[in-house]
Design an enzyme around this catalytic site. Structure first.
Site, short mmCIF file in Angstrom:
data_model
loop_
_atom_site.label_atom_id
_atom_site.label_comp_id
_atom_site.label_asym_id
_atom_site.label_seq_id
_atom_site.Cartn_x
_atom_site.Cartn_y
_atom_site.Cartn_z
N LYS A 41 -75.57 39.08 -68.64
CA LYS A 41 -77.46 38.94 -68.82
C LYS A 41 -77.60 37.24 -68.15
O LYS A 41 -77.01 36.78 -67.64
CB LYS A 41 -77.05 38.72 -70.53
CG LYS A 41 -76.07 40.02 -71.51
CD LYS A 41 -76.13 39.89 -72.30
CE LYS A 41 -75.74 41.31 -73.38
NZ LYS A 41 -75.91 41.12 -74.92
N TYR A 98 -83.51 47.68 -76.68
CA TYR A 98 -82.19 46.77 -77.48
C TYR A 98 -83.29 47.47 -79.00
O TYR A 98 -83.06 47.33 -80.52
CB TYR A 98 -82.49 45.59 -78.26
CG TYR A 98 -81.63 44.97 -76.72
CD1 TYR A 98 -79.84 45.42 -77.75
CD2 TYR A 98 -81.39 44.13 -76.05
CE1 TYR A 98 -78.56 45.07 -77.09
CE2 TYR A 98 -80.69 43.87 -75.18
CZ TYR A 98 -79.62 44.48 -75.93
OH TYR A 98 -78.08 43.02 -74.44
N PHE A 122 -81.23 39.44 -85.89
CA PHE A 122 -81.43 39.18 -84.42
C PHE A 122 -82.29 39.63 -83.71
O PHE A 122 -82.50 39.10 -82.40
CB PHE A 122 -79.73 38.38 -84.32
CG PHE A 122 -79.54 40.33 -83.81
CD1 PHE A 122 -79.65 40.93 -82.85
CD2 PHE A 122 -78.40 40.43 -85.19
CE1 PHE A 122 -78.64 42.20 -83.08
CE2 PHE A 122 -78.01 42.11 -84.76
CZ PHE A 122 -77.76 42.92 -83.97
N ARG A 181 -65.42 47.75 -71.79
CA ARG A 181 -65.37 47.18 -73.48
C ARG A 181 -64.36 46.28 -73.26
O ARG A 181 -63.72 44.94 -73.75
CB ARG A 181 -65.60 48.06 -74.15
CG ARG A 181 -67.14 48.83 -74.19
CD ARG A 181 -66.89 49.84 -75.27
NE ARG A 181 -66.89 49.35 -76.01
CZ ARG A 181 -67.57 48.37 -77.51
NH1 ARG A 181 -69.12 47.96 -76.64
NH2 ARG A 181 -68.36 47.90 -78.69
N THR A 224 -67.88 41.44 -79.30
CA THR A 224 -69.65 41.04 -79.52
C THR A 224 -69.62 38.63 -79.69
O THR A 224 -70.11 38.26 -78.63
CB THR A 224 -70.47 41.62 -79.89
OG1 THR A 224 -70.26 42.82 -80.10
CG2 THR A 224 -71.99 41.49 -79.75
N ASN A 283 -74.22 36.22 -75.41
CA ASN A 283 -72.08 36.71 -74.73
C ASN A 283 -71.80 37.06 -73.35
O ASN A 283 -71.46 38.18 -73.15
CB ASN A 283 -71.63 36.99 -75.97
CG ASN A 283 -72.91 39.00 -75.72
OD1 ASN A 283 -74.01 38.53 -75.06
ND2 ASN A 283 -72.05 39.82 -77.06
N HIS A 310 -72.72 42.88 -71.72
CA HIS A 310 -73.04 44.04 -72.29
C HIS A 310 -72.91 45.56 -71.93
O HIS A 310 -72.54 45.26 -70.12
CB HIS A 310 -75.00 44.33 -72.84
CG HIS A 310 -74.85 45.42 -73.29
ND1 HIS A 310 -75.71 45.67 -74.28
CD2 HIS A 310 -75.72 46.45 -72.61
CE1 HIS A 310 -75.48 47.16 -74.51
NE2 HIS A 310 -75.09 48.23 -73.32
N GLU A 370 -78.68 54.52 -71.83
CA GLU A 370 -78.77 53.07 -70.83
C GLU A 370 -78.85 53.35 -69.31
O GLU A 370 -79.36 52.29 -69.36
CB GLU A 370 -77.63 52.29 -71.30
CG GLU A 370 -77.84 51.64 -72.80
CD GLU A 370 -76.63 51.17 -73.93
OE1 GLU A 370 -76.87 50.61 -74.93
OE2 GLU A 370 -75.58 50.71 -72.73
P1 CMP Z 1 -74.88 43.74 -77.11
O1 CMP Z 1 -73.54 44.44 -76.83
O2 CMP Z 1 -75.83 42.98 -75.85
O3 CMP Z 1 -75.64 44.14 -78.25
C1 CMP Z 1 -76.70 44.31 -78.46
C2 CMP Z 1 -76.93 42.74 -78.80
O4 CMP Z 1 -77.39 41.73 -79.75
C3 CMP Z 1 -75.13 41.46 -78.59
O5 CMP Z 1 -74.66 42.06 -77.18
C4 CMP Z 1 -75.58 40.36 -79.30
O6 CMP Z 1 -75.83 39.45 -77.19
C5 CMP Z 1 -77.06 40.28 -79.42
N1 CMP Z 1 -76.44 39.94 -81.05
C6 CMP Z 1 -77.21 38.79 -81.27
N2 CMP Z 1 -76.88 38.80 -82.44
C7 CMP Z 1 -75.99 38.87 -83.22
C8 CMP Z 1 -74.83 39.96 -84.02
N3 CMP Z 1 -75.28 38.83 -85.43
N4 CMP Z 1 -74.51 40.56 -84.13
C9 CMP Z 1 -74.37 41.60 -82.92
N5 CMP Z 1 -75.44 41.35 -81.49
C10 CMP Z 1 -75.77 39.80 -82.29
#
Ligand code: CMP
Length: 140
Positions: A9, A49, A57, A85, A91, A112, A115, A126
């Site tokens: 990211k 997304y 979010f 994963r 996450t 984070n 992905h 994806e």
């Molecule tokens: P990702 O695995 O890319 O999938 C969705 C993304 O939303 C997640 O990682 C986070 O970067 C982002 N995100 C932000 N806030 C939240 C939340 N409260 N719960 C889950 N994902 C979140």
């Protein structure tokens, strides 16, 4: 032997973590079958997304994911979805296991660093979002 989609990211690219993350993938025995550096438009981030549309979010996530370059990866190898994963960790970096990418480098649930697809169906969708079939190395 399905491939999975990985994304480094904008926070990972900005903080020059691309090499570190690629090393972790290579050292784990996973196989890099496709890789691109690109900068998502807001429109594309919204589309990618779309499953999260309406969540609290979502808007912020779209802003963040289109805030700078990302690296998209087609990752192969036996059990690639689960193994990628496991390397990423949960996450929320605060809840991720030690020695995972998110635990080591993530700074918030949004920022984070990486992905990964969460199922074979999602992986297929994806991967095709970013790669044409002829842009992915065939399985040996
Ligand atoms: P990702 O695995 O890319 O999938 C969705 C993304 O939303 C997640 O990682 C986070 O970067 C982002 N995100 C932000 N806030 C939240 C939340 N409260 N719960 C889950 N994902 C979140």
């Amino acid at each position: 032997m399905a491939n999975t989609l990985g994304i480094i990211k904008p926070d990972g690219v900005r903080r020059k973590l691309v090499g570190t993350i690629l090393s972790k993938i290579e050292n784990s025995g996973l196989i890099l079958r496709g890789m691109k550096v690109l900068h998502l438009s807001k429109d594309d981030a919204e589309k990618f997304y779309a499953v999260h549309e309406g969540k609290s979010f979502y808007k912020s996530l779209v802003e963040f994911m289109s805030s700078g370059p990302i690296v998209v990866l087609a990752i192969g190898g036996h059990g690639s979805i689960e193994r990628w994963r496991d390397l990423m960790g949960a996450t929320d970096p605060a809840k991720a296991k030690y020695n995972t990418i998110r635990r080591e480098y993530g700074t918030s649930i949004e920022k984070n660093v990486v992905h990964g697809s969460d199922s074979p169906e999602t992986a297929k969708t994806e991967i095709s979002f970013f790669f044409r079939e002829d842009e992915i190395l065939p399985k040996e």
